[in-house]
Design a protein around this motif. Structure first.
Motif, PDB file in Angstrom:
ATOM      1  N   TYR A  53       8.523   8.858  13.734  1.00 57.42           N
ATOM      2  CA  TYR A  53       7.659   8.594  12.589  1.00 57.42           C
ATOM      3  C   TYR A  53       6.193   8.423  12.964  1.00 57.42           C
ATOM      4  CZ  TYR A  53      12.237   7.922  10.519  1.00 57.42           C
ATOM      5  OH  TYR A  53      13.533   8.115  10.111  1.00 57.42           O
ATOM      6  N   GLU A 127       7.254   8.886   3.428  1.00 55.37           N
ATOM      7  CA  GLU A 127       8.529   8.609   4.107  1.00 55.37           C
ATOM      8  C   GLU A 127       8.290   8.053   5.504  1.00 55.37           C
ATOM      9  OE1 GLU A 127      11.612  11.630   4.023  1.00 55.37           O
ATOM     10  OE2 GLU A 127      10.796  12.406   2.136  1.00 55.37           O
ATOM     11  N   GLU A 130       6.953   4.475   5.227  1.00 56.52           N
ATOM     12  CA  GLU A 130       8.029   3.570   4.841  1.00 56.52           C
ATOM     13  C   GLU A 130       8.901   3.249   6.058  1.00 56.52           C
ATOM     14  OE1 GLU A 130      11.701   1.956   3.737  1.00 56.52           O
ATOM     15  OE2 GLU A 130      11.570   3.997   4.513  1.00 56.52           O
ATOM     16  N   ALA A 131       9.187   4.244   6.875  1.00 58.06           N
ATOM     17  CA  ALA A 131      10.048   4.048   8.040  1.00 58.06           C
ATOM     18  C   ALA A 131       9.396   3.156   9.101  1.00 58.06           C
ATOM     19  CB  ALA A 131      10.413   5.398   8.648  1.00 58.06           C
ATOM     20  N   ASN A 160      12.917  -1.434  -2.747  1.00 59.70           N
ATOM     21  CA  ASN A 160      13.358  -0.364  -1.857  1.00 59.70           C
ATOM     22  C   ASN A 160      12.495   0.879  -2.128  1.00 59.70           C
ATOM     23  OD1 ASN A 160      14.626   1.487  -0.236  1.00 59.70           O
ATOM     24  ND2 ASN A 160      16.686   0.840  -0.811  1.00 59.70           N
ATOM     25  N   LYS A 162      12.245   3.610  -0.717  1.00 62.96           N
ATOM     26  CA  LYS A 162      12.916   4.903  -0.516  1.00 62.96           C
ATOM     27  C   LYS A 162      13.304   5.534  -1.852  1.00 62.96           C
ATOM     28  CE  LYS A 162      14.856   4.026   4.026  1.00 62.96           C
ATOM     29  NZ  LYS A 162      16.058   3.894   4.833  1.00 62.96           N
ATOM     30  N   TYR A 163      13.707   4.682  -2.809  1.00 61.12           N
ATOM     31  CA  TYR A 163      14.102   5.198  -4.126  1.00 61.12           C
ATOM     32  C   TYR A 163      12.889   5.733  -4.889  1.00 61.12           C
ATOM     33  CZ  TYR A 163      18.659   3.104  -3.294  1.00 61.12           C
ATOM     34  OH  TYR A 163      19.880   2.786  -2.761  1.00 61.12           O
ATOM     35  N   ALA A 166      12.115   9.084  -3.313  1.00 61.19           N
ATOM     36  CA  ALA A 166      13.121  10.068  -3.750  1.00 61.19           C
ATOM     37  C   ALA A 166      12.876  10.499  -5.190  1.00 61.19           C
ATOM     38  CB  ALA A 166      14.522   9.499  -3.592  1.00 61.19           C
TER      39      ALA A 166
END
Length: 170
Positions: A53, A127, A130-131, A160, A162-163, A166
């Motif tokens: 990342y 992404e 976030e990681a 979260n 990630k949602y 997505a």
């Protein structure tokens, strides 16, 4: 036998890194020439796929840092001079032959076909952020994407993220 995925990714990284110095700095909507931004986006995407990342962030930020304010827009399908498209195919009304035979069933004359967009780069960047738990930067990137899509800004990150990322990919 099939070639190992990691071997392929390493070969792609080698080729892309060798090509970057020879590529144009500005995006050109040309079916043959690509920009440094496209190469950097592809390198970042490979590092994201490999879950490296920090390296992914370094390549995505080469694009996002220079694109302030954000070039994200919805004019990517209609405006050949838009700043959203990193790489696009244009099948001109004036052309008699199809640019790439493999795309015969998909390309329509007179239509701009975006292949790689800044929004995708920003989402990959999100992404990666976030990681690595870089919340402040992540919130900023998500809000840039939301503003370009005429969505309300987030005041804080969801529990979260990630949602949220997505959802934005949809």
């Amino acid at each position: 036998p099939r070639t190992n995925k990691d071997e392929i990714l390493i070969a792609l990284l080698t080729d892309l890194n060798e090509s970057v110095p020879y590529l144009n700095e500005k995006t050109q909507h040309d079916q043959i020439l690509v920009s440094k931004d496209l190469a950097n986006a592809l390198i970042g995407t490979i590092y994201l796929e490999q879950k490296d990342y920090s390296k992914a962030i370094s390549f995505f930020s080469k694009i996002t840092d220079k694109n302030q304010p954000s070039p994200l827009s919805n004019a990517v399908y209609t405006d050949i001079n838009n700043t959203e498209a990193i790489f696009a195919l244009l099948y001109s009304d004036k052309e008699n032959s199809q640019p790439f035979e493999v795309f015969n069933q998909y390309l329509k004359k007179g239509t701009l076909h975006p292949i790689y967009r800044n929004t995708g780069i920003y989402l990959n960047y999100a992404e990666s952020l976030e990681a690595t738990n870089r919340s402040t930067e992540l919130l900023s990137v998500l809000n840039q994407i939301r503003i370009s899509g005429n969505l309300n800004q987030l005041q804080e990150l969801p529990s979260n993220p990630k949602y949220e990322i997505a959802d934005m990919w949809k």
